[in-house]
Scaffold this motif. Structure first.
Motif, mmCIF file in Angstrom:
data_model
loop_
_atom_site.group_PDB
_atom_site.id
_atom_site.type_symbol
_atom_site.label_atom_id
_atom_site.label_comp_id
_atom_site.label_asym_id
_atom_site.label_seq_id
_atom_site.Cartn_x
_atom_site.Cartn_y
_atom_site.Cartn_z
ATOM 1 N N MET A 91 0.827 -1.187 0.000
ATOM 2 C CA MET A 91 0.000 0.000 0.000
ATOM 3 C C MET A 91 0.864 1.240 0.000
ATOM 4 O O MET A 91 1.485 1.590 -0.984
ATOM 5 N N ALA A 92 0.990 1.974 1.154
ATOM 6 C CA ALA A 92 1.609 3.291 1.148
ATOM 7 C C ALA A 92 3.040 3.229 0.655
ATOM 8 O O ALA A 92 3.776 2.301 0.902
ATOM 9 N N CYS A 93 3.444 4.291 -0.033
ATOM 10 C CA CYS A 93 4.761 4.320 -0.627
ATOM 11 C C CYS A 93 5.287 5.746 -0.640
ATOM 12 O O CYS A 93 4.540 6.678 -0.921
ATOM 13 N N SER A 94 6.558 5.921 -0.352
ATOM 14 C CA SER A 94 7.153 7.251 -0.372
ATOM 15 C C SER A 94 7.461 7.646 -1.800
ATOM 16 O O SER A 94 8.053 6.883 -2.561
ATOM 17 N N ALA A 118 2.474 9.360 0.796
ATOM 18 C CA ALA A 118 3.072 9.624 2.101
ATOM 19 C C ALA A 118 4.163 8.618 2.457
ATOM 20 O O ALA A 118 4.060 7.427 2.142
ATOM 21 N N THR A 119 5.210 9.117 3.125
ATOM 22 C CA THR A 119 6.171 8.225 3.772
ATOM 23 C C THR A 119 5.496 7.606 4.992
ATOM 24 O O THR A 119 4.426 8.060 5.420
ATOM 25 N N LEU A 120 6.137 6.611 5.558
ATOM 26 C CA LEU A 120 5.544 5.987 6.747
ATOM 27 C C LEU A 120 5.431 6.998 7.880
ATOM 28 O O LEU A 120 4.416 7.032 8.594
ATOM 29 N N PHE A 131 3.233 -2.434 4.412
ATOM 30 C CA PHE A 131 3.880 -2.184 3.129
ATOM 31 C C PHE A 131 5.350 -1.819 3.336
ATOM 32 O O PHE A 131 6.240 -2.394 2.708
ATOM 33 N N HIS A 132 5.612 -0.865 4.211
ATOM 34 C CA HIS A 132 6.975 -0.364 4.383
ATOM 35 C C HIS A 132 7.899 -1.397 5.013
ATOM 36 O O HIS A 132 9.112 -1.375 4.775
#
Length: 539
Positions: A1-4, A301-303, A375-376
């Motif tokens: 999911m989230a990714c920088s 967004a970054t973590l 994800f991160h």
């Protein structure tokens, strides 16, 4: 999911298909003015009411109610239909027609009246199989097939009815004549209880017109009503598109999906009726906010930024905006002001609803953060843990609370508590949404920013082949539909609210069927949106 990602990265999603089309669109000039159409509608409603009251037999009443539902004009006769069905439910019904028994079963169950599947036993032989003569009657098979999809848990005889009817309809479908051929084709693709009502109405109007026994008054009302409502929906789309245009300029989140027309369409699948303008507009905005928040956690967004955003959302105070990076400050303030605008839309005794909506959004945000952490850390969770989080992240529970915010008096505190609790029909809606979405993305190819899906987690944990996991998840989707059907009988006081949740669930096969995500990759919705909102029906 989230990714920088870099702030000036290329958009992750294709641009809107609609742009400012609905802001500037002028609807076609109709053959008569809106006032004339409204007057004629009123006259026709009185005539149709007379037709309904003149029905002498149970079969006549059932067939008329079914026609009104198919044509999507039953909303004008809600009280009369419920009264009619209540009377039918309380009366003996000894028809020797499986078609009629199936129709009665479907209509009563749809409206929350319990009917036992034992009503089908008299059409079976001593071995429990349907009698052979039924296999040559496509109209009866279709009626049985559609009725059986209102099954609840443990009704294996209805599961068998579905398989029986499907097998015989499949074998004869190429030999059928229109319009029955089209009805069978649609039902085999998607049974009637899982079909979008307004799309079915468009298909059914042309078919009903071809039936020799069709009622011209009923058909004329359906066409006029559709065109009148379409004018209203166009006005709403114009207002909503302007709202979105202003929000986008103010917030500037260019990485997010620009899908405001599709958000409106999704809201419209829950309620299309005139009296739900407020609810429809609020829900469309709620879906849009959810998508923007999802894309922020997913794509940009970054973590650390995900954690900061979630903390701000949990605290829900303007003065914590400085916790956030610059690009999220405007977004956060707009979130708060949009919720305040929802409150402004409500009556004084309804304003408590916003707090339920906010709580549902905070729950959604917390689960988005969990997916971001997975994800991160490149963590592939256990299937059970993944499903617990990802069903919330589907957005369905948030939308189910949101759809209540602008509704009328039926949206009680009890309804909000039920929706926020995410049990039975709400959880089932989330399960159908999540699993259909995951199956589509697995087969189609997921976005590179997506967290591991339920499909991948199941394969990894159990070491099974793709077809095994597809079967397992397909079975879980079917169980969720049974839960959805059952909710109508378990919460009679919430029936009108549950029906709206059912409508939302029913949108999912349309949005995620055929191995597609029609919201994200919205070109597949283009024709449907034009038919519903742009092109009037010729009178």
């Amino acid at each position: 999911m989230a990714c920088s990602h870099d702030a000036d990265m290329a958009p992750a999603f294709h641009p809107t298909l609609w742009g400012d089309f609905f802001i500037h669109h002028s609807p076609q000039t109709l053959q008569m003015s809106e006032e004339c159409m409204k007057d004629m509608c009123s006259q026709l409603k009185e005539k149709v009411l007379g037709v309904l009251e003149a029905c002498n037999t149970t079969n006549e009443k059932l067939n008329l109610v079914d026609t009104l539902q198919h044509l999507s004009i039953d909303h004008h006769f809600d009280e009369q239909i419920v009264s009619t069905l209540r009377s039918i439910h309380a009366s003996e019904f000894n028809s020797s027609s499986l078609h009629d028994v199936s129709l009665r079963f479907r209509l009563l169950r749809q409206h929350g009246f319990w009917v036992s599947p034992d009503v089908f036993n008299k059409f079976k032989d001593e071995y429990g199989a349907f009698k052979v003569e039924i296999t040559n009657d496509p109209r009866t098979l279709l009626s049985l097939y559609n009725a059986s999809y209102l099954l609840t848990h443990g009704e294996t005889e209805l599961e068998e009815s579905i398989l029986f009817a499907r097998q015989h309809l499949e074998s004869m479908k190429s030999d059928l004549e229109p319009p029955l051929a089209e009805k069978v084709k649609r039902a085999l693709y998607l049974p009637l209880p899982r079909t979008l009502k307004r799309v079915e109405a468009l298909n059914y109007m042309s078919e009903y017109q071809e039936e020799p026994m069709h009622n011209s008054i009923v058909l004329e009302l359906a066409k006029l009503d559709f065109n009148l409502l379409q004018r209203l929906h166009l006005k709403e789309l114009k207002t909503l598109s302007r709202w979105w245009e202003e929000l986008s300029k103010e917030v500037g989140l260019t990485y997010s999906r620009d899908r405001i027309v599709e958000c409106y369409f999704w809201s419209y699948t829950v309620y299309y009726e005139q009296e739900f303008t407020r609810a429809r507009m609020i829900l469309a905005k709620i879906i849009a906010i959810g998508a923007m928040t999802d894309d922020t956690y997913d794509v940009r967004a970054t973590l650390m930024e995900c954690k900061q955003l979630n903390e701000a959302i949990q605290r829900w105070e303007e003065n914590v905006v400085f916790l956030l990076p610059d690009y999220l400050q405007k977004f956060y303030l707009k979130l708060i002001s949009t919720f305040e605008e929802f409150g402004d839309e409500l009556e004084p005794d309804e304003k408590y609803r916003v707090s339920y909506c906010r709580k549902a959004f905070q729950i959604l945000s917390s689960n988005y953060l969990q997916e971001a952490e997975w994800f991160h850390q490149n963590d592939k969770p256990k299937f059970k843990d993944q499903v617990k989080v990802s069903t919330i992240c589907s957005g369905a529970p948030w939308a189910c609370v949101g759809l209540l915010v602008g509704m009328g008096d039926t949206a009680t505190k009890e309804a909000f508590e039920w929706a926020l609790g995410c049990t039975d029909a709400i959880k089932a809606c989330a399960v159908v949404t999540r699993f259909m979405n995951d199956l589509a993305s697995f087969k189609h190819g997921k976005n590179k920013y997506d967290v591991h899906s339920s499909v991948e987690c199941y394969i990894c944990e159990h070491g099974v082949a793709n077809d095994v996991v597809f079967g397992k998840i397909g079975s879980m989707i079917e169980d969720a539909w049974k839960t959805t059907n059952q909710a109508r009988f378990e919460h009679p006081g919430l029936l009108s609210v549950i029906q709206r949740v059912v409508n939302l669930t029913t949108s999912m096969p349309f949005m995620y069927g055929d191995q597609k995500d029609a919201f994200t990759f919205s070109t597949s919705l283009d024709e449907t949106i034009r038919r519903l909102f742009v092109d009037p029906i010729p009178l």
